[in-house]
Design an enzyme around this catalytic site. Structure first.
Site, PDB file in Angstrom:
ATOM      1  CG  HIS A 308      36.647  51.458  39.204  1.00  0.00           C
ATOM      2  ND1 HIS A 308      35.348  51.806  39.486  1.00  0.00           N
ATOM      3  CD2 HIS A 308      37.045  50.611  40.182  1.00  0.00           C
ATOM      4  CE1 HIS A 308      34.988  51.191  40.602  1.00  0.00           C
ATOM      5  NE2 HIS A 308      35.989  50.461  41.048  1.00  0.00           N
ATOM      6  CG  ASP A 366      42.399  45.137  42.455  1.00  0.00           C
ATOM      7  OD1 ASP A 366      41.323  45.304  41.860  1.00  0.00           O
ATOM      8  OD2 ASP A 366      42.471  44.663  43.608  1.00  0.00           O
TER       9      ASP A 366
END
Ligand code: SDX
Length: 431
Positions: A308, A366
């Site tokens: 991320h 996700d």
């Protein structure tokens, strides 16, 4: 904007330039470079916006080091555990937790806008049945500006309010229609006696041939997924919505632009890509092969659902989703799901591998969401549309904040030009 409490000094070719700095309520200080080009004749350079604050905002704050996500100051794990999606929508849109009467009024307004214009049913007919639902979603949401002319004037506060309610209310209906269309089943109308998550499940999974009863545990898991995807600071799709809106484009067109950006596998498309990766890995014994590929600089393969831009410790949403995955799969009696076993083993292997530890690559939102969505019965092609309908309230809240900002200007970045300088045209006979 807060008062400038200190200054940064930039020295260029022996000249000093003072730049005002601002201190936020949380996060790093910022240097105001708005006058830099006018005063010093230079641009800053930050292609991925890794060190750039594009706006000021009061909606969502992320502390990547702590793995903290706050919506109007409330931690995401508390909202996921104690609130429900429409209450979080109210919080994001208006900035405070509603009273019971305010919440009831808001839920009623959203419920009364869940149906779409009947003519939109024919709009779907133009798509191939095997279109990816995200392609349909981008098209149909963009077309909303062709159906709802009475809420496209961004200068009118009433139009802005109605457009926000319509988008939050109709995205589940349109996403469900995209799914039904892709599987050749008839569209299912929304029902006003169902809550937001149950309504979406009903529109996706009920058929005219028999009654459909929503499992309340599944509906709760669905609602939690909506909450966890609702907003996330100035991510790529939110920045797309802000940039599109800065030209004064109508909200439906701007949200369609956000949906298009979210589709990418590096962003919201990662939930579909992650589940497809887990399926390709197939069994725990093949994990080392894929870990090696993820570390190989010559292999473009990346572990989808990992890493991320902001979180360098843990994604707090992944923690909640992992717990939810265990609950839902146990309820459905599929807790021996091989994909879940592969995901948990992959997470453990990656979290103990020096490559991923050094690069601070952790499971993101996700990584587990796809496992839950597949267990509920959605095909992978519906994972990103569900992310999009969840994120619509975040996009709209950020859009409203920007439109209401008197400092708002059209976004128009500059560049570091490395092309040819001025040269004369050469006739074809002389080339
Ligand atoms: C979302 O911004 C948001 O908030 C997004 C989001 C939201 O709610 O809106 O949180 C939703 O988009 C989550 C992210 C979903 N994407 C994926 O899961 C796709 C896989 N992840 C990556 O592509 C990547 O981690 C990003 C895009 C998420 C972040 O990329 P960055 O911050 O630009 O980091 P990078 O690409 O510069 O990578 C840094 C290093 C690189 O190695 P070096 O060149 O330094 O040697 O880490 C490596 C990368 O090769 N790396 C990975 C990796 N992610 C980064 N290596 C293997 N597998 C990965 N997943």
């Amino acid at each position: 904007m807060p008062e400038s409490t200190k200054k940064a000094t930039l020295n260029i070719d022996g000249k000093s330039f003072e730049l005002p700095m601002y201190s936020p309520t949380a996060g790093p200080d910022v240097i105001d470079i708005r006058k830099l080009y006018a005063d010093a004749g230079v641009f800053t350079y930050d292609p991925g916006f890794t060190s750039t604050a594009s706006c000021d905002s009061t909606i969502t704050f992320i502390d990547g080091g702590k793995g903290e996500l706050l919506h109007r100051g409330y931690p995401i794990d508390q909202l996921a555990g104690k609130s429900h999606y429409l209450e979080v929508c109210f919080l994001l849109l208006y900035g405070y937790l509603p009273s019971a009467a305010e919440l009831e009024d808001f839920e009623t307004r959203v419920t009364r806008h869940t149906m779409v214009h009947e003519q939109m049913h024919y709009f779907f007919r133009g798509f191939r049945r095997d279109s990816h639902p995200m392609a349909t979603l981008v098209g149909v949401v963009g077309a909303m500006s062709a159906f709802y002319h009475d809420s496209t004037d961004v200068g009118d506060p009433w139009h802005r309010e109605v457009a926000a309610i319509r988008l939050i209310a109709k995205l589940p209906t349109i996403a469900a229609m995209a799914y039904k269309y892709s599987i050749g089943q008839p569209f299912v109308y929304p029902r006003n006696d169902l809550d937001y998550a149950s309504n979406f499940l009903h529109m996706c999974f009920s058929v005219p041939a028999e009654d459909y009863h929503v499992n309340p545990i599944i509906a709760r898991a669905m609602d939690r997924i909506f909450i966890l995807h609702a907003d996330h600071e100035q991510n790529a799709s939110t920045s797309t919505v802000r940039l599109a809106s800065s030209s004064g484009a109508n909200p439906f067109a701007c949200i369609a632009a956000g949906i298009a950006c979210l589709w990418g596998p590096a962003h919201g498309g990662a939930n579909q890509a992650c589940l497809e990766m887990l399926r390709e890995i197939g069994t725990v014994d093949r994990i080392p092969e894929f870990i090696a590929r993820a570390k190989d600089k010559n292999d473009p393969f990346r572990l989808m659902g990992f890493g991320h831009r902001v979180y360098k410790n843990t994604d707090p949403r992944a923690k909640v989703l992992k717990q939810s995955a265990d609950e839902v799969l146990e309820l459905l009696g599929v807790d021996d799901n091989p994909l879940l076993q592969v995901a948990k083993e992959l997470e453990q292997v990656a979290l103990n591998d020096p490559y991923f530890v050094e690069k601070k690559l952790f499971p993101n939102v996700d990584f587990y969401s796809g496992i839950i969505l597949e267990a509920i019965g959605f095909p992978t092609s519906m994972f990103t549309p569900i992310f999009a309908l969840s994120r619509t309230v975040g996009w709209i809240s950020q859009w409203k904040e920007m439109i209401d900002d008197p400092q708002m200007k059209i976004g128009r970045p500059r560049q570091l030009y490395l092309g040819e300088t001025n040269r004369d045209y050469v006739d074809i006979e002389n080339r």
